[in-house]
Enzyme design. Structure first.
Site, PDB file in Angstrom:
ATOM      1  CG  HIS A  61      73.998  64.803  33.107  1.00 37.18           C
ATOM      2  ND1 HIS A  61      75.252  64.330  33.428  1.00 37.18           N
ATOM      3  CD2 HIS A  61      74.201  65.957  32.423  1.00 37.18           C
ATOM      4  CE1 HIS A  61      76.169  65.155  32.965  1.00 37.18           C
ATOM      5  NE2 HIS A  61      75.555  66.163  32.358  1.00 37.18           N
ATOM      6  CD  GLU A  63      73.130  59.177  34.711  1.00 41.92           C
ATOM      7  OE1 GLU A  63      73.997  58.381  34.330  1.00 41.92           O
ATOM      8  OE2 GLU A  63      72.943  60.289  34.166  1.00 41.92           O
ATOM      9  CB  CYS A  91      79.147  62.391  35.163  1.00 40.17           C
ATOM     10  SG  CYS A  91      77.792  63.484  35.668  1.00 40.17           S
ATOM     11  CB  CYS A  94      74.813  61.488  37.476  1.00 43.08           C
ATOM     12  SG  CYS A  94      74.289  62.493  36.068  1.00 43.08           S
TER      13      CYS A  94
END
Length: 164
Positions: A61, A63, A91, A94
């Site tokens: 991801h 992040e 999410c 993250c």
């Protein structure tokens, strides 16, 4: 959730605009529509892109990638004082990564509902961590092995460990 107004608001908006641009450009490079920037307490900047489908890595991801880049860049797993700017609400993975990195503040542009409308529906994951979860999504259970705390005993006894 709207960020509170403060003296750094124009700067935060500039970083968010850059994170959104990273995300938009990433779509054209076979990546997901997510971008992030970590700005350390001393002003160093580290970007991250969502490369889940490009690298077949569900943890890639934006992040998490930005946090990894920042940690490598500053030579520490502790990003205390840093701010994470991300194109979309983090999410749970993250957000947990930001917590583990000791990120001090997070700003995001789009929210989880915007992501869901585009097909990225993390609602089940958010609900999984809500109180009263019955574990139906993914049961998690502890089993006794008799030696479960051996790694922790070894850790405590290791004089060469790096505490975190």
């Amino acid at each position: 959730m709207e960020a509170s107004q403060g003296p750094d608001q124009p700067v935060a908006e500039q970083y968010l605009a850059r994170a959104v641009k990273l995300a938009t450009d990433n779509v054209l490079n076979n990546g997901g529509p997510f971008g992030a920037i970590v700005v350390t307490a001393d002003g160093q900047e580290f970007a991250g892109l969502n490369r889940v489908t490009a690298t077949l890595d569900p943890t890639a991801h934006a992040e998490v990638s930005a946090i990894r880049n920042a940690c490598q860049g500053v030579g520490s797993f502790d990003l205390s004082g840093a701010t994470l700017y991300t194109s979309c609400e983090p999410c749970p993975m993250c957000l947990a990564s930001a917590l583990w990195a000791r990120i001090s503040r997070v700003y995001f542009a789009a929210d989880r509902h915007d992501a869901a409308a585009a097909g990225f529906d993390d609602a089940l994951f958010y609900e999984y961590f809500d109180a009263g979860n019955d574990g139906a999504l993914m049961p998690v259970a502890s089993l006794s092995t008799g030696n479960a705390v051996d790694p922790f005993d070894q850790w405590r006894n290791n004089e060469n460990r790096t505490d975190y």
